[in-house]
Each structure stands twice: as structure tokens, then as C-alpha cells.
Design a protein around this motif. Structure first.
Motif, PDB file in Angstrom:
ATOM      1  N   ASP A 212       1.066  -1.136   0.009  1.00 16.39           N
ATOM      2  CA  ASP A 212      -0.284  -0.146  -0.280  1.00 16.39           C
ATOM      3  C   ASP A 212       0.847   1.190  -0.236  1.00 16.39           C
ATOM      4  O   ASP A 212       1.467   1.467   1.078  1.00 16.39           O
ATOM      5  CB  ASP A 212      -0.691   0.365   1.267  1.00 16.39           C
ATOM      6  CG  ASP A 212      -1.693   0.949   1.146  1.00 16.39           C
ATOM      7  OD1 ASP A 212      -1.378   1.887   0.261  1.00 16.39           O
ATOM      8  OD2 ASP A 212      -2.587   1.378   2.573  1.00 16.39           O
ATOM      9  N   VAL A 213       0.517   2.305  -1.091  1.00 11.78           N
ATOM     10  CA  VAL A 213       1.620   3.266  -0.926  1.00 11.78           C
ATOM     11  C   VAL A 213       1.329   4.133   0.224  1.00 11.78           C
ATOM     12  O   VAL A 213       2.546   5.200   0.019  1.00 11.78           O
ATOM     13  CB  VAL A 213       2.316   3.633  -2.475  1.00 11.78           C
ATOM     14  CG1 VAL A 213       2.200   3.225  -3.557  1.00 11.78           C
ATOM     15  CG2 VAL A 213       0.659   3.563  -3.031  1.00 11.78           C
ATOM     16  N   VAL A 214      -0.064   4.097   0.304  1.00 13.83           N
ATOM     17  CA  VAL A 214      -0.153   5.278   1.588  1.00 13.83           C
ATOM     18  C   VAL A 214       1.100   4.831   2.452  1.00 13.83           C
ATOM     19  O   VAL A 214       1.277   5.506   3.201  1.00 13.83           O
ATOM     20  CB  VAL A 214      -1.485   5.312   1.603  1.00 13.83           C
ATOM     21  CG1 VAL A 214      -2.331   6.129   2.599  1.00 13.83           C
ATOM     22  CG2 VAL A 214      -2.460   6.155   0.147  1.00 13.83           C
ATOM     23  N   ALA A 215       0.073   3.802   2.842  1.00  9.78           N
ATOM     24  CA  ALA A 215       1.420   3.472   4.387  1.00  9.78           C
ATOM     25  C   ALA A 215       2.744   3.520   3.786  1.00  9.78           C
ATOM     26  O   ALA A 215       3.676   4.197   5.389  1.00  9.78           O
ATOM     27  CB  ALA A 215       1.089   1.597   4.299  1.00  9.78           C
ATOM     28  N   CYS A 216       2.932   3.482   2.988  1.00  7.72           N
ATOM     29  CA  CYS A 216       5.227   2.995   2.805  1.00  7.72           C
ATOM     30  C   CYS A 216       5.047   5.048   3.412  1.00  7.72           C
ATOM     31  O   CYS A 216       5.654   5.199   3.423  1.00  7.72           O
ATOM     32  CB  CYS A 216       5.206   3.608   1.376  1.00  7.72           C
ATOM     33  SG  CYS A 216       4.848   1.168   0.879  1.00  7.72           S
ATOM     34  N   LEU A 217       4.289   5.468   2.730  1.00 14.21           N
ATOM     35  CA  LEU A 217       4.352   7.600   2.740  1.00 14.21           C
ATOM     36  C   LEU A 217       4.407   7.428   4.296  1.00 14.21           C
ATOM     37  O   LEU A 217       5.032   8.362   4.910  1.00 14.21           O
ATOM     38  CB  LEU A 217       3.340   8.131   1.918  1.00 14.21           C
ATOM     39  CG  LEU A 217       3.215   9.702   2.090  1.00 14.21           C
ATOM     40  CD1 LEU A 217       4.650  10.062   1.532  1.00 14.21           C
ATOM     41  CD2 LEU A 217       2.166  10.136   0.978  1.00 14.21           C
ATOM     42  N   ASN A 218       2.909   7.163   5.149  1.00 20.29           N
ATOM     43  CA  ASN A 218       2.755   7.102   6.047  1.00 20.29           C
ATOM     44  C   ASN A 218       3.935   7.044   6.760  1.00 20.29           C
ATOM     45  O   ASN A 218       4.040   7.771   8.077  1.00 20.29           O
ATOM     46  CB  ASN A 218       1.190   6.877   6.408  1.00 20.29           C
ATOM     47  CG  ASN A 218       0.293   7.276   6.064  1.00 20.29           C
ATOM     48  OD1 ASN A 218       0.485   8.380   6.402  1.00 20.29           O
ATOM     49  ND2 ASN A 218      -0.865   6.333   6.153  1.00 20.29           N
ATOM     50  N   GLU A 219       4.760   5.920   6.717  1.00 19.11           N
ATOM     51  CA  GLU A 219       5.636   5.430   8.007  1.00 19.11           C
ATOM     52  C   GLU A 219       6.756   6.306   7.096  1.00 19.11           C
ATOM     53  O   GLU A 219       7.374   6.598   8.129  1.00 19.11           O
ATOM     54  CB  GLU A 219       6.143   3.971   6.824  1.00 19.11           C
ATOM     55  CG  GLU A 219       5.502   2.879   7.421  1.00 19.11           C
ATOM     56  CD  GLU A 219       5.248   1.479   6.858  1.00 19.11           C
ATOM     57  OE1 GLU A 219       6.246   1.614   5.919  1.00 19.11           O
ATOM     58  OE2 GLU A 219       4.515   0.817   6.556  1.00 19.11           O
ATOM     59  N   ALA A 220       6.878   6.802   6.359  1.00 21.92           N
ATOM     60  CA  ALA A 220       8.232   7.776   6.020  1.00 21.92           C
ATOM     61  C   ALA A 220       7.628   8.989   6.324  1.00 21.92           C
ATOM     62  O   ALA A 220       8.210   9.530   7.262  1.00 21.92           O
ATOM     63  CB  ALA A 220       8.674   7.916   4.425  1.00 21.92           C
ATOM     64  N   MET A 221       6.733   9.318   6.492  1.00 22.90           N
ATOM     65  CA  MET A 221       6.219  10.536   7.572  1.00 22.90           C
ATOM     66  C   MET A 221       6.209  10.855   8.381  1.00 22.90           C
ATOM     67  O   MET A 221       6.667  11.946   9.506  1.00 22.90           O
ATOM     68  CB  MET A 221       4.578  11.372   7.249  1.00 22.90           C
ATOM     69  CG  MET A 221       4.243  10.862   5.461  1.00 22.90           C
ATOM     70  SD  MET A 221       2.370  12.317   5.146  1.00 22.90           S
ATOM     71  CE  MET A 221       1.426  11.248   5.193  1.00 22.90           C
TER      72      MET A 221
END
Ligand code: ADP
Ligand code: MG
Length: 498
Positions: A212-221
Motif C-alpha cells: 500500500d503506497v499510502v502506508a509507505c508514505l505514512n511510515e516515511a512521514m
């Protein structure tokens, strides 16, 4: 068409014994003066074959448009039913104009990464203020790890969010919300989640496909300690459609022609058999076609086949590889290289640099095509700057013919694709697309900056539709692009009252 054997270009070899090793190995070494004589017949043969094999006369365009319509239907009928994934966007309601507040957007394209904030003021005030920044994506990140890429994005967003002021105001106690434009094929699972199916456009980042690319972004945030929430994950085409629709209710289709290409459109939920009768409240939804994967009936040359074979996704994204900005320059380079090797286009020898993949870029083709001078001085210097070749007037003319053949095919096929979508919508709605004004919103660097490409595209649409229907079909650049669209969709899907 795609099945025509394309080995004929090598017939040029008939006039010569197998070419001697032409390349000068030492970097920077150029050919000697007086060596600019080309083997005109070989060059002529290669050019004629190119023009012949990449030709897109009306019957070819019609076939492509019809095949696009058919592939759309097949993809809507069953999952995996066609080259076109026909992805559900989960966008069932388009911006109304009533959206209010501060929203962010983040856009990961193929070349650039953009961040944007917008203060929306509702029906009366509309867009009160916007601010944006753009950075190019470092090459090494395109083949690094998922964490590296998403850390880079989150970091860019954090830096941008730090300097918010002026007209931008977030009500106390609220979390910032961001619309995430991600222009790669994603199997959307809800409005704010989606699984990356595959990378395209030269990306080969490890560890993202299937996630999930949103999860990838959330983790990076989280790693950046950035307190923001992704409230909408949108494909860039969907963002462009939303952004254009905010201003104009006649917008029904959006097309991106940038590094890559894609299209989306407004579909009726009752025309999607795959939904098994599940209706959205509005009775409509946006379908992301992922038309870059289309391949039916596209006229291909040996240069396309070789480029495809050398790509990181051979056999995939064939429409994208013939019409989008990432590839047009590279196809031209391959043709020029063949002409240099077999026909001495740039003299008896040529610089090694001409053999480097992607060294000639689509903006170079575009710049060359703007040179209307008698001696084609600009064409000469663009060729020299990009590849270090020395050219004379006749080789510059040949180079322009090569650009034109490739750009003409690209533009005309893009036009046929657009008609394929319009025709599907028109057939299903019994004439309500062709019978009234319908707007196709366009975005992307290739469309925006390449007038010849745009012209070829527009004329192909007119040829296919005829002059009467063409008057109702307006193809226009979507001014604010997908950025504001993503922010608008973040607003529509805000967790706060609106
Ligand atoms: P992205 O596709 O990365 O989201 P853009 O929509 O800005 O980004 O498109 C960038 C692409 O547009 C470039 O990779 C290039 O292929 C094409 N492009 C940019 N400028 C020009 C130009 N002057 N002429 C032709 N093509 C251009
Ligand atoms: Mg883009």
C-alpha cells in the motif's frame, strides 16, 4: 502493423559490405573534417522504412480507436479481461466548488516531484491562494529502495509544510490533510489506500510493488515526525479530471501526456459489470484506464522493438512507449544511430555518445522542430549538445524528418486513444457525448510544451470524428493540473466536517 516484419531497414546493408567499426572509443573524440559525406541511399532507405512502418493513416487510427473502446469494455466486464486495467478510483463524487479550508497535495510523477498547498474559499471565493514547489527526482532514487524514495518525498513535504504562512490557515486542533497523486499503476482499495501493481517509466524501486503506497508514505512521514494525514490517494489523471471539473461541468475525460501517459473518464456505475450491481450514491465513478498498457494494432518499427527489449519492462506499456515523453527522444536516437552506422549520416565516424540510451530527450526533438531557419543552426547545436555529432544541412534535415515521423505517430495515436474513450462513452449514453459540448482535460509536459505533437493529436481527433462532431469536443489544457485536483479530493474526503 505490429506483425509486419521490420527487418527491411537493414536492407541498407545491401549497398555496403558489413559496416566497419565506426565508433570512436575515446570519449570526446570527434570525426575528422571532410568526413561529413553520408551514404544517402542507406539513409534514405532507413528513413523511408521508418515513415512507412510508423505511418498512421485513417484506417489505422480507426482500428486503434475501436480497439481501445473494445479493450475498455473487456476490462470493465471482468478483472484482468484486457490490457486495460480499468481501475476503480473510488472517486464517486467530483468537487462541487463548496470545498473550504487548507489542503496539501503531493505529486510523484515520472520526472518530477511536486508539493502544493491551496486555501479553498467555497463557491464564492474559490481558490484563495496556492503555493507550490517542484524538484526533480534524483536518478539514483529511481532504482533504490522504497524507504529511500518515500523518505525523500516525506522530507520534501515536511520542508515545504514548515514555511506555511500568509493566506494559508489551518483551524486550531486540526491535522493537515494531503491528497497524494501517484502516477503509477495502483490497484486502489479505498479512496485512501492502494497497492502498487508495478513500477513504470524507468522506475525499478525495490520493496514497493505489492504494498500500500499510502502506508509507505505514512511510515516515511512518521520517520520525519511529520503530522499529516493522506485523505485521498489519486492517480494523476483522476486529479487532473477533478481539477478541471472544479471549473467546468463539461469535463468528462482527462489525459496525461508527460513522462508517461494515462487517461481516465467519468463512467456510470451501471455500465461496470465487474461491480455486480453495486452502485455509488451518485451513480457514477471515475475509471482510471491505465491506457499506457494498451497495445492493440499499434504500428511498431524495429526501433520500438529494440527499445522495448532493452527496457526494464519488456513487452509492457507499449502504447506508453510509442506516445509518451520518456520514449520519443530515445526512439529518434536509435534511428539516428542506425543511420550513422549504416549510412554515415554524420560522416565516416561518429561519437560514442550517440550510442548512449536516452541521451537524446523529447524536449530536444521539440526544440529542433522549432528551428525554421535556412541553415538549421539550432538543430545542429541541439544535436551536438546532446550527442556530440557534427551535422551538415542535409543530415539536419534528415534528423528533423526522423523527429517528425516519431512525433506524428505519437500525437496521432494519442488522438485515436482519446476518440476510443469518447466513442465508448457516447455509445453507452446514446449520443450524449457527441451531441453536446464535452471537454477533454489535458495535462503533462509533453502536451504542454510540444506544439507539433499537440497539432498532430488534434488533427487525428478531427479526422476520426468528422468536422461536425469535432466542434462539440473541446480538448483543452487543464490550467491547474492534477495538483489542485488532488487537494480538492483531499477536501472532499476530509475527516472533518465540510
Ligand atoms: P511527470 O510526467 O514526471 O509528472 P511532466 O508532466 O512535467 O512530469 O512531464 C515531464 C515530461 O514532459 C518530460 O519527461 C518530457 O518527456 C516532457 N517534456 C517536458 N518539456 C518538454 C518540451 N519542451 N518538449 C517536449 N516534451 C517535453
Ligand atoms: Mg505528472
Amino acid at each position: 502493423m505490429s506483425s509486419i516484419p521490420t527487418t527491411t531497414t537493414s536492407a541498407a546493408g545491401f549497398f555496403r559490405i558489413p559496416p566497419p567499426p565506426h565508433r570512436i572509443p575515446a570519449a570526446g573524440v570527434r570525426m575528422m573534417a571532410g568526413a561529413l559525406q553520408s551514404n544517402a541511399s542507406s539513409v534514405g532507405t532507413i528513413l523511408t522504412n521508418l515513415q512507412h512502418e510508423s505511418a498512421t493513416p485513417l484506417p489505422v487510427l480507426r482500428h486503434v480507436a475501436d480497439a481501445m473502446t473494445e479493450d475498455m469494455r473487456a476490462g470493465l466486464a471482468v478483472e484482468g479481461g484486457s490490457d486495460l486495467k480499468m481501475i476503480l478510483s473510488y472517486v464517486d463524487a467530483l468537487p462541487s466548488g463548496n470545498e473550504k479550508g487548507l489542503f496539501y497535495a503531493l505529486d510523484l510523477g515520472g520526472t518530477n516531484f511536486r508539493v502544493l498547498r491551496v486555501q479553498l474559499g467555497g463557491k464564492e471565493e474559490r481558490v484563495i491562494a496556492t503555493e507550490s514547489e517542484q524538484v526533480s527526482i534524483p536518478k539514483e532514487l529511481m532504482s533504490g529502495t522504497s524507504e529511500q524514495l518515500f523518505d525523500f518525498i516525506a522530507n520534501g513535504l515536511a520542508t515545504f509544510a514548515e514555511v506555511e504562512g500568509g493566506n494559508f490557515r489551518l483551524p486550531h486542533g486540526r491535522q493537515r490533510e494531503v491528497g497524494f497523486t501517484f502516477s503509477f499503476p495502483v490497484m486502489q482499495t479505498s479512496i485512501d489506500s492502494g497497492i502498487l501493481m508495478k513500477w513504470t517509466k524507468g522506475f525499478s524501486v525495490s520493496g514497493t510493488a505489492g504494498r500500500d503506497v499510502v502506508a509507505c508514505l505514512n511510515e516515511a512521514m512518521e520517520r520525519q515526525a511529520l503530522d499529516m494525514r493522506v485523505s485521498a490517494l489519486v492517480n494523476d489523471t483522476v486529479g487532473a479530471l477533478a481539477g478541471a471539473r472544479y471549473w467546468d461541468d463539461d469535463v468528462m475525460v482527462a489525459v496525461i501526456l508527460g513522462t508517461g501517459t494515462n487517461a481516465c473518464y467519468v463512467e456510470r456505475t451501471d455500465a461496470i459489470p465487474r461491480l455486480n450491481g453495486t452502485m455509488s450514491a451518485s451513480g457514477m465513478t471515475i475509471i482510471n484506464t491505465e491506457w499506457g498498457a494498451f497495445s492493440n494494432g499499434i504500428p511498431l518499427t524495429v526501433f520500438d522493438r529494440d527499445m522495448d527489449a532493452a527496457s526494464i519492462n519488456p513487452g509492457e506499456q507499449i502504447f506508453e512507449k510509442t506516445i509518451s515523453g520518456m520514449y520519443l527522444g530515445e526512439i529518434a536516437r536509435r534511428v539516428l544511430l542506425k543511420m550513422a552506422e549504416e549510412g554515415d549520416l554524420f560522416g565516416r565516424s561518429f561519437p560514442e555518445k550517440l550510442t548512449t540510451p536516452f541521451i537524446l530527450r523529447t524536449p530536444d526533438l521539440c526544440a529542433m522542430q522549432q528551428d525554421n531557419s535556412d541553415d538549421l543552426q539550432a538543430v545542429g547545436s541541439i544535436l551536438y549538445n546532446a550527442t556530440q555529432v557534427e551535422s551538415n544541412l542535409s543530415s539536419r534535415k534528415v534528423a528533423l524528418e526522423v523527429c517528425d515521423a516519431i512525433v506524428k505517430r505519437g500525437g496521432r495515436l494519442a488522438g485515436a486513444g482519446i476518440v476510443g474513450i469518447l466513442q465508448k462513452m457516447d455509445q453507452d449514453s446514446k449520443g450524449s457525448i457527441y451531441g453536446k459540448q464535452t471537454v477533454v482535460a489535458m495535462d503533462g509536459g509533453l502536451y504542454e510544451h510540444y506544439p507539433q505533437y499537440r497539432g498532430y493529436m488534434q488533427r487525428a481527433v478531427e479526422e476520426l470524428l468528422g468536422s461536425e462532431i469535432s466542434r462539440n469536443i473541446v480538448i483543452e489544457h487543464s490550467k491547474d493540473g492534477s495538483g489542485i485536483g488532488a487537494a480538492l479530493l483531499a477536501a472532499t474526503n476530509s475527516k472533518y466536517e465540510h
